[in-house]
Motif scaffolding. Sequence first.
Motif, PDB file in Angstrom:
ATOM      1  N   MET A 185      -4.376 -28.022   3.242  1.00 30.78           N
ATOM      2  CA  MET A 185      -3.025 -28.603   3.186  1.00 30.78           C
ATOM      3  C   MET A 185      -2.179 -28.069   4.340  1.00 30.78           C
ATOM      4  SD  MET A 185      -0.201 -28.470   0.075  1.00 30.78           S
ATOM      5  CE  MET A 185       0.093 -26.705   0.175  1.00 30.78           C
ATOM      6  N   ASN A 186      -1.407 -28.957   4.926  1.00 32.34           N
ATOM      7  CA  ASN A 186      -0.461 -28.603   6.001  1.00 32.34           C
ATOM      8  C   ASN A 186      -1.183 -27.858   7.128  1.00 32.34           C
ATOM      9  OD1 ASN A 186       1.399 -29.912   4.468  1.00 32.34           O
ATOM     10  ND2 ASN A 186       2.406 -28.070   3.713  1.00 32.34           N
ATOM     11  N   THR A 187      -2.201 -28.528   7.631  1.00 28.19           N
ATOM     12  CA  THR A 187      -3.154 -27.923   8.564  1.00 28.19           C
ATOM     13  C   THR A 187      -2.627 -27.798   9.985  1.00 28.19           C
ATOM     14  OG1 THR A 187      -4.113 -30.130   8.763  1.00 28.19           O
ATOM     15  CG2 THR A 187      -5.195 -28.599   7.254  1.00 28.19           C
ATOM     16  N   ASN A 188      -1.430 -28.346  10.252  1.00 32.26           N
ATOM     17  CA  ASN A 188      -0.801 -28.098  11.557  1.00 32.26           C
ATOM     18  C   ASN A 188       0.021 -26.806  11.520  1.00 32.26           C
ATOM     19  OD1 ASN A 188       1.171 -29.023   9.834  1.00 32.26           O
ATOM     20  ND2 ASN A 188       2.091 -30.473  11.278  1.00 32.26           N
ATOM     21  N   LEU A 239       2.185 -34.808  -7.527  1.00 29.18           N
ATOM     22  CA  LEU A 239       1.130 -35.734  -7.100  1.00 29.18           C
ATOM     23  C   LEU A 239      -0.067 -35.705  -8.040  1.00 29.18           C
ATOM     24  CD1 LEU A 239       1.238 -34.863  -3.284  1.00 29.18           C
ATOM     25  CD2 LEU A 239       1.874 -37.081  -4.277  1.00 29.18           C
ATOM     26  N   GLY A 240      -0.167 -34.652  -8.843  1.00 28.00           N
ATOM     27  CA  GLY A 240      -1.247 -34.575  -9.828  1.00 28.00           C
ATOM     28  C   GLY A 240      -2.390 -33.652  -9.435  1.00 28.00           C
ATOM     29  N   PHE A 241      -2.253 -32.913  -8.328  1.00 28.60           N
ATOM     30  CA  PHE A 241      -3.324 -31.989  -7.928  1.00 28.60           C
ATOM     31  C   PHE A 241      -3.343 -30.726  -8.784  1.00 28.60           C
ATOM     32  CE2 PHE A 241      -2.756 -34.558  -4.097  1.00 28.60           C
ATOM     33  CZ  PHE A 241      -4.072 -34.889  -3.798  1.00 28.60           C
ATOM     34  N   CYS A 242      -2.187 -30.359  -9.338  1.00 28.18           N
ATOM     35  CA  CYS A 242      -2.072 -29.156 -10.170  1.00 28.18           C
ATOM     36  C   CYS A 242      -1.214 -29.476 -11.388  1.00 28.18           C
ATOM     37  CB  CYS A 242      -1.359 -28.026  -9.410  1.00 28.18           C
ATOM     38  SG  CYS A 242      -2.248 -27.403  -7.991  1.00 28.18           S
ATOM     39  N   ALA A 243      -1.441 -28.751 -12.479  1.00 27.26           N
ATOM     40  CA  ALA A 243      -0.547 -28.848 -13.637  1.00 27.26           C
ATOM     41  C   ALA A 243       0.804 -28.229 -13.273  1.00 27.26           C
ATOM     42  CB  ALA A 243      -1.162 -28.123 -14.826  1.00 27.26           C
ATOM     43  N   TYR A 244       1.860 -28.626 -13.981  1.00 29.07           N
ATOM     44  CA  TYR A 244       3.193 -28.083 -13.710  1.00 29.07           C
ATOM     45  C   TYR A 244       3.218 -26.573 -13.925  1.00 29.07           C
ATOM     46  CZ  TYR A 244       5.004 -32.735 -13.059  1.00 29.07           C
ATOM     47  OH  TYR A 244       5.231 -33.987 -12.558  1.00 29.07           O
ATOM     48  N   GLY A 245       3.756 -25.878 -12.945  1.00 26.05           N
ATOM     49  CA  GLY A 245       3.857 -24.423 -13.014  1.00 26.05           C
ATOM     50  C   GLY A 245       2.646 -23.702 -12.446  1.00 26.05           C
ATOM     51  N   GLU A 246       1.599 -24.452 -12.029  1.00 31.34           N
ATOM     52  CA  GLU A 246       0.359 -23.800 -11.593  1.00 31.34           C
ATOM     53  C   GLU A 246       0.086 -23.908 -10.096  1.00 31.34           C
ATOM     54  OE1 GLU A 246      -2.843 -25.146 -14.098  1.00 31.34           O
ATOM     55  OE2 GLU A 246      -1.866 -24.375 -15.922  1.00 31.34           O
ATOM     56  N   ALA A 247       0.938 -24.619  -9.358  1.00 28.94           N
ATOM     57  CA  ALA A 247       0.653 -24.821  -7.929  1.00 28.94           C
ATOM     58  C   ALA A 247       0.775 -23.525  -7.129  1.00 28.94           C
ATOM     59  CB  ALA A 247       1.585 -25.880  -7.350  1.00 28.94           C
ATOM     60  N   GLY A 248       1.679 -22.650  -7.549  1.00 23.45           N
ATOM     61  CA  GLY A 248       1.840 -21.384  -6.835  1.00 23.45           C
ATOM     62  C   GLY A 248       0.554 -20.563  -6.863  1.00 23.45           C
ATOM     63  N   ASP A 249      -0.060 -20.489  -8.036  1.00 19.45           N
ATOM     64  CA  ASP A 249      -1.338 -19.776  -8.148  1.00 19.45           C
ATOM     65  C   ASP A 249      -2.432 -20.485  -7.346  1.00 19.45           C
ATOM     66  OD1 ASP A 249      -0.627 -17.590  -9.693  1.00 19.45           O
ATOM     67  OD2 ASP A 249      -0.798 -18.707 -11.575  1.00 19.45           O
ATOM     68  N   PHE A 250      -2.415 -21.801  -7.369  1.00 20.32           N
ATOM     69  CA  PHE A 250      -3.414 -22.601  -6.642  1.00 20.32           C
ATOM     70  C   PHE A 250      -3.380 -22.244  -5.147  1.00 20.32           C
ATOM     71  CE2 PHE A 250      -4.730 -26.651  -4.579  1.00 20.32           C
ATOM     72  CZ  PHE A 250      -5.933 -26.886  -5.242  1.00 20.32           C
ATOM     73  N   ILE A 251      -2.176 -22.094  -4.611  1.00 18.00           N
ATOM     74  CA  ILE A 251      -2.033 -21.724  -3.192  1.00 18.00           C
ATOM     75  C   ILE A 251      -2.419 -20.257  -2.995  1.00 18.00           C
ATOM     76  CG2 ILE A 251      -0.355 -21.410  -1.323  1.00 18.00           C
ATOM     77  CD1 ILE A 251       1.128 -23.892  -2.474  1.00 18.00           C
ATOM     78  N   ARG A 252      -1.951 -19.376  -3.890  1.00 20.50           N
ATOM     79  CA  ARG A 252      -2.262 -17.947  -3.786  1.00 20.50           C
ATOM     80  C   ARG A 252      -3.771 -17.703  -3.785  1.00 20.50           C
ATOM     81  NH1 ARG A 252      -3.508 -14.413  -7.445  1.00 20.50           N
ATOM     82  NH2 ARG A 252      -2.874 -15.758  -9.168  1.00 20.50           N
ATOM     83  N   GLU A 253      -4.502 -18.505  -4.551  1.00 20.51           N
ATOM     84  CA  GLU A 253      -5.959 -18.340  -4.648  1.00 20.51           C
ATOM     85  C   GLU A 253      -6.710 -18.878  -3.432  1.00 20.51           C
ATOM     86  OE1 GLU A 253      -6.526 -20.371  -8.321  1.00 20.51           O
ATOM     87  OE2 GLU A 253      -5.702 -18.711  -9.510  1.00 20.51           O
ATOM     88  N   GLY A 254      -5.987 -19.469  -2.463  1.00 20.78           N
ATOM     89  CA  GLY A 254      -6.627 -19.865  -1.216  1.00 20.78           C
ATOM     90  C   GLY A 254      -7.167 -21.289  -1.176  1.00 20.78           C
ATOM     91  N   ASN A 255      -6.850 -22.081  -2.198  1.00 19.84           N
ATOM     92  CA  ASN A 255      -7.399 -23.442  -2.242  1.00 19.84           C
ATOM     93  C   ASN A 255      -6.925 -24.332  -1.091  1.00 19.84           C
ATOM     94  OD1 ASN A 255      -9.010 -23.582  -4.812  1.00 19.84           O
ATOM     95  ND2 ASN A 255      -7.070 -22.808  -5.618  1.00 19.84           N
ATOM     96  N   THR A 256      -5.727 -24.038  -0.564  1.00 21.18           N
ATOM     97  CA  THR A 256      -5.185 -24.888   0.499  1.00 21.18           C
ATOM     98  C   THR A 256      -5.355 -24.249   1.877  1.00 21.18           C
ATOM     99  OG1 THR A 256      -2.979 -23.894   0.299  1.00 21.18           O
ATOM    100  CG2 THR A 256      -3.449 -25.819  -1.096  1.00 21.18           C
ATOM    101  N   ALA A 257      -5.958 -23.072   1.932  1.00 20.61           N
ATOM    102  CA  ALA A 257      -6.096 -22.295   3.169  1.00 20.61           C
ATOM    103  C   ALA A 257      -7.321 -22.756   3.955  1.00 20.61           C
ATOM    104  CB  ALA A 257      -6.230 -20.817   2.808  1.00 20.61           C
ATOM    105  N   PRO A 258      -7.468 -22.317   5.196  1.00 23.70           N
ATOM    106  CA  PRO A 258      -8.690 -22.623   5.938  1.00 23.70           C
ATOM    107  C   PRO A 258      -9.915 -22.219   5.108  1.00 23.70           C
ATOM    108  CG  PRO A 258      -7.075 -21.616   7.398  1.00 23.70           C
ATOM    109  CD  PRO A 258      -6.508 -21.539   6.001  1.00 23.70           C
ATOM    110  N   GLY A 259     -10.855 -23.147   4.950  1.00 21.85           N
ATOM    111  CA  GLY A 259     -12.037 -22.900   4.124  1.00 21.85           C
ATOM    112  C   GLY A 259     -11.850 -23.256   2.660  1.00 21.85           C
ATOM    113  N   GLY A 260     -10.620 -23.542   2.243  1.00 24.83           N
ATOM    114  CA  GLY A 260     -10.342 -23.894   0.848  1.00 24.83           C
ATOM    115  C   GLY A 260     -10.770 -25.320   0.532  1.00 24.83           C
ATOM    116  N   LEU A 269      -4.593 -32.866   2.765  1.00 30.53           N
ATOM    117  CA  LEU A 269      -3.266 -33.097   2.191  1.00 30.53           C
ATOM    118  C   LEU A 269      -2.185 -32.581   3.132  1.00 30.53           C
ATOM    119  CD1 LEU A 269      -1.709 -33.925  -0.422  1.00 30.53           C
ATOM    120  CD2 LEU A 269      -2.166 -31.629  -1.287  1.00 30.53           C
ATOM    121  N   MET A 270      -1.139 -33.384   3.273  1.00 24.68           N
ATOM    122  CA  MET A 270       0.052 -32.941   3.996  1.00 24.68           C
ATOM    123  C   MET A 270       1.244 -33.093   3.047  1.00 24.68           C
ATOM    124  SD  MET A 270      -0.976 -32.046   7.071  1.00 24.68           S
ATOM    125  CE  MET A 270       0.576 -31.862   7.956  1.00 24.68           C
ATOM    126  N   VAL A 271       1.930 -32.008   2.737  1.00 23.88           N
ATOM    127  CA  VAL A 271       3.132 -32.067   1.895  1.00 23.88           C
ATOM    128  C   VAL A 271       4.302 -31.468   2.663  1.00 23.88           C
ATOM    129  CG1 VAL A 271       4.232 -31.390  -0.260  1.00 23.88           C
ATOM    130  CG2 VAL A 271       1.802 -31.928  -0.246  1.00 23.88           C
TER     131      VAL A 271
END
Lengths: 141, 383
Positions: free
Chosen positions: B320-323, B295-316, B278-280
Amino acid sequence: MTKRPPTPTPETQPYWDGAKVGELRLQRCADCGDAYSPPRPFCPACHSRDVRWFKASGRATLYSYVINHRPRADWPRQPHSIAIVELAEGPRLVSNIVGIPQTPADLKIDMPLQVVFEKLSDDIYLPVFAPAAPSVTVDNP
Amino acid sequence: MKRASTAIVGAAETTDLGVIPHLSNLGLNADAALNALADAGLKPKDIDGLACGYLNPADVGEYLGIYPVWTDNTSVGGCSWMIMVRHAMAAIEAGLCKTVLITHGESGRSQIGGPHYDFALPGTLADQFEYVYGWSGAATMFTLPVARYLHEFGIGEDLLAYPAVVQRQWAARNPRAARKNPITVDDVLNSPMIAWPFRRLMCCLVSDGGGALVVTSAERAKDFPHNPVYILGAGEAYETSLSGVARVRDPLRPEFIRTSAELAFSTAGLACSDIDHLMVYDAFSHCPLYGLEGLGFCAYGEAGDFIREGNTAPGGRLPMNTNGGGLSYAHSGSYGIFLMQEAVRQLRGTAAAQVPDVKTSLCHGWGGFFSACATLILSNETP
Ligand SMILES: [Zn+2]
């Protein structure tokens, strides 16, 4: 230092004429009842050209905001709010919140506001918003 | 998955990135275009469609020695170059042209050549109803709904720091990224205040650079030097005027993001669960949150936690935004072309921080301050 005043056009001139005499003017559609901003000589909801200027209550609530810590060159050198306010009549506008410390502790989401006018030039008085006095905070539009 | 009609067969960024004092906007467009044509193994005479933003396409065509029979000059903010991909797709399907060059170049930092966008010229509605309130660049406008977002969803300001921290982890793997040193949440929260609640490290870089793409039919795409990147789905949608952020109908759950996403997913015949990468567009650190939710990957209000938990990080599970993103890689003012370049690299298997087995990549970008958006779904496969 002088804040750059806006340049009205024929379509928006009544708005600025109103501000100069202390009125926040909006337009409402005579056909569908939609109240809207910014001004235009037709209704964006139904395209009726039968739209009427009216004096808004000036009451609003604080919808959201930032506190700009790097003011533009034509502004005073202190942090200032840039806000979205929600008018009692419905439309939301960008504005400034004045008459209150510019901190997150003081600027409370949904706080009641009342329009006031800041003189930018002989012709331009800018609608901005200050905390409402308690007596005007309770009733509905 | 539906069969793709078109593909990206050439992709490249400007030779340099960051500070480029020897090239104007036009020169950066040309540098990107030459690199993309070389990547595709094409010469100017092979291009019959030309798309660029803000600059006049006839001017860019003449400068590049290209004589197009179709142009697109969509100029609705940073996602314009993504929208041009959708328009190129339609033009190629309709037989209006065969091979489209989409080019972008922007002297965002050095401000050489023009145009350098003044979005609030005297007499515009933006001048009278937004600029007059002290608008001091995108950091004071694109960010306006966020205080309410935090308030209504009961989220702390620290959740605006995680996108910057996580994307820096990606940037550390990328030699071309402008900022590579690791940062912590405290570093972000203690960086200088720009426009509360946004600190400097929550705001994008300001760079010189650009990029270009070559798009042609899926049929012809196999005859080019690199494996094709198929355009499976594309969407675009508009919400308000460029600076009309106060008039977004629902500033916490903006409708136009869902509209654009639905167009892209339905064209592709895919769903969120089919997306590997994913690139946003991250002009500011709330942008990935709005993207993940709309886009529908997370419920409203929950994307911050999704990122904090490492889902978009290397190995997640959803890289997301891998550059490194606009926050750590580069951002010239309009960032849309850079999203697509990284998606192409991931799908070709040539990214600096390569994710294993990427088959589908979704790019989502913004124009103005929640004014326009675009969504593309790309793949290295087509049925
Ligand atoms: Zn109407």
